[in-house]
Design a protein around this motif. Structure first.
Motif, PDB file in Angstrom:
ATOM      1  N   PHE A  14       0.851  -1.197   0.000  1.00 47.42           N
ATOM      2  CA  PHE A  14       0.000   0.000   0.000  1.00 47.42           C
ATOM      3  C   PHE A  14       0.888   1.249   0.000  1.00 47.42           C
ATOM      4  O   PHE A  14       0.883   2.032   0.955  1.00 47.42           O
ATOM      5  N   VAL A  15       1.634   1.399  -1.077  1.00 44.82           N
ATOM      6  CA  VAL A  15       2.640   2.461  -1.170  1.00 44.82           C
ATOM      7  C   VAL A  15       2.029   3.852  -1.026  1.00 44.82           C
ATOM      8  O   VAL A  15       2.592   4.722  -0.360  1.00 44.82           O
ATOM      9  N   ASP A  16       0.872   4.074  -1.646  1.00 42.98           N
ATOM     10  CA  ASP A  16       0.280   5.412  -1.650  1.00 42.98           C
ATOM     11  C   ASP A  16      -0.072   5.919  -0.259  1.00 42.98           C
ATOM     12  O   ASP A  16      -0.044   7.125  -0.014  1.00 42.98           O
ATOM     13  N   VAL A  17      -0.417   5.011   0.649  1.00 37.75           N
ATOM     14  CA  VAL A  17      -0.817   5.448   1.992  1.00 37.75           C
ATOM     15  C   VAL A  17       0.228   5.158   3.069  1.00 37.75           C
ATOM     16  O   VAL A  17       0.241   5.820   4.111  1.00 37.75           O
ATOM     17  N   ALA A  18       1.117   4.181   2.832  1.00 37.82           N
ATOM     18  CA  ALA A  18       2.000   3.759   3.925  1.00 37.82           C
ATOM     19  C   ALA A  18       3.433   3.479   3.482  1.00 37.82           C
ATOM     20  O   ALA A  18       4.122   2.663   4.097  1.00 37.82           O
ATOM     21  N   ASN A  43      13.528  21.575   7.451  1.00 33.99           N
ATOM     22  CA  ASN A  43      13.752  21.148   8.830  1.00 33.99           C
ATOM     23  C   ASN A  43      13.373  19.703   9.140  1.00 33.99           C
ATOM     24  O   ASN A  43      13.903  19.123  10.081  1.00 33.99           O
ATOM     25  N   ASN A  44      12.457  19.142   8.349  1.00 34.25           N
ATOM     26  CA  ASN A  44      11.916  17.825   8.712  1.00 34.25           C
ATOM     27  C   ASN A  44      11.734  16.882   7.532  1.00 34.25           C
ATOM     28  O   ASN A  44      11.647  17.327   6.379  1.00 34.25           O
ATOM     29  N   TYR A  45      11.668  15.593   7.868  1.00 40.77           N
ATOM     30  CA  TYR A  45      11.199  14.573   6.942  1.00 40.77           C
ATOM     31  C   TYR A  45       9.766  14.244   7.355  1.00 40.77           C
ATOM     32  O   TYR A  45       9.453  14.167   8.550  1.00 40.77           O
ATOM     33  N   TYR A  46       8.889  14.040   6.362  1.00 43.03           N
ATOM     34  CA  TYR A  46       7.503  13.664   6.635  1.00 43.03           C
ATOM     35  C   TYR A  46       7.262  12.296   5.998  1.00 43.03           C
ATOM     36  O   TYR A  46       7.352  12.144   4.778  1.00 43.03           O
ATOM     37  N   LEU A  47       6.975  11.311   6.837  1.00 42.79           N
ATOM     38  CA  LEU A  47       6.877   9.923   6.387  1.00 42.79           C
ATOM     39  C   LEU A  47       5.461   9.389   6.533  1.00 42.79           C
ATOM     40  O   LEU A  47       4.871   9.476   7.616  1.00 42.79           O
ATOM     41  N   ASP A  48       4.913   8.855   5.467  1.00 43.74           N
ATOM     42  CA  ASP A  48       3.635   8.139   5.535  1.00 43.74           C
ATOM     43  C   ASP A  48       3.961   6.653   5.667  1.00 43.74           C
ATOM     44  O   ASP A  48       4.417   6.019   4.707  1.00 43.74           O
ATOM     45  N   LEU A  49       3.727   6.101   6.844  1.00 41.74           N
ATOM     46  CA  LEU A  49       4.068   4.705   7.130  1.00 41.74           C
ATOM     47  C   LEU A  49       2.887   3.994   7.769  1.00 41.74           C
ATOM     48  O   LEU A  49       1.934   4.621   8.237  1.00 41.74           O
TER      49      LEU A  49
END
Length: 222
Positions: free
Chosen positions: A133-137, A145-151
Motif C-alpha cells: 500500500f505504497v500510496d498510503v503507507a 527542517n523535517n522529513y515527513y513519512l507516511d508509514l
C-alpha cells in the motif's frame, strides 16, 4: 507595471517551489531503503547488505572492499509474514560484525543522514514500510527542517487483522519523531475463525429458521 510583474513572478516562483517541495515520493521497496544507509566511516570500512529468501542468500549492496564472511541463517524481517530476512555484514580493520537483530540497526545507522535512515528509525519504533500500500503507507516528502513519512503499523493481530497509517514528522536536526498523525485503518482482514466477521454474521442471520405458520388439518369431503 514592471514592479507588478516582478512581484507576481516572485510569488509564482515561491509557490511553485513550495508545491514541488511538498510532492510525495514513494519508497520503491525495503531493499532500496536499506541500501541507502550511510554508516559512519568510524563504524565500518566496508558493509554488505544480504537478503535471504527461502534459504538462499543474495547480496543486495556492497560498499567498500568486501572481505570474506560467514553466511548467516537468521536476520531481521521488514516484511511481516514473508519467509525471508535481511542481515548486514560490516568490517572495521580485522573485525567482522553481523547485524541480524533489527535493534542493532540503530547503532549501525548512527546519525540520521537521509530520508531512508529516517524511515528505518521509525521502523525501529514499530512502524512499517508497506510495499503493498505504497500510496498510503510507504511515501515521503521533506522541507528544510523535517522529513515527513507516511508509514503503516500493524495495530491488531486479532479479529480482524488490522493496519493503520500515520504521518510522522522526523526532525533533521535530532533524528527524533516530533509529531505523529493518525489517519485510521487502511486494511482489515477477517478470517473464517473470526466470530466478528461481518460476512459470517450476515450469513448466520440469513440462515435463522423462520417460524412456519401452523398447518390447519385438511377437511375431508363427504
Amino acid at each position: 507595471m514592471t514592479l507588478y510583474k516582478s512581484t507576481f513572478f516572485s510569488v509564482f516562483l515561491f509557490l511553485g517551489i513550495f508545491v514541488f517541495s511538498q510532492e510525495k515520493k514513494k519508497f520503491a521497496n525495503v531493499e532500496g531503503v536499506l541500501s541507502n544507509i550511510l554508516p559512519d566511516h568510524q563504524t565500518a570500512d566496508f558493509w554488505v547488505l544480504v537478503h535471504n529468501s527461502y534459504g538462499r542468500n543474495k547480496e543486495i549492496k556492497t560498499s567498500g572492499t568486501k572481505k570474506d564472511y560467514t553466511p548467516q541463517f537468521s536476520g531481521f524481517s521488514l516484511r511481516p509474514g514473508e519467509d525471508s530476512f535481511f542481515y548486514i555484514v560490516s568490517g572495521k580493520g580485522d573485525k567482522i560484525t553481523y547485524i541480524s537483530d533489527i535493534k542493532d540497526l540503530k547503532g549501525f545507522i548512527g546519525k540520521i543522514d537521509n530520508v531512508e535512515e529516517a524511515a528505518l528509525s521509525a521502523v525501529l519504533e514499530g512502524y512499517m514500510i508497506d510495499e503493498q500500500f505504497v500510496d498510503v503507507a510507504a511515501n515521503h516528502y521533506e522541507d528544510k527542517n523535517n522529513y515527513y513519512l507516511d508509514l503503516g503499523k500493524i495495530t491488531s493481530t486479532e479479529c480482524p487483522y488490522q493496519k493503520t497509517h500515520y504521518t510522522l514528522t522526523v526532525s533533521k536536526a535530532t533524528g527524533k519523531i516530533s509529531n505523529v498523525e493518525d489517519h485510521g485503518s487502511y486494511m482489515e482482514v477477517y478470517t473464517k475463525n473470526c466470530k466478528n466477521n461481518p460476512r459470517l454474521l450476515k450469513l448466520e442471520k440469513k440462515e435463522e429458521p423462520k417460524d412456519e405458520p401452523s398447518k390447519q388439518p385438511t377437511k375431508k369431503r363427504r
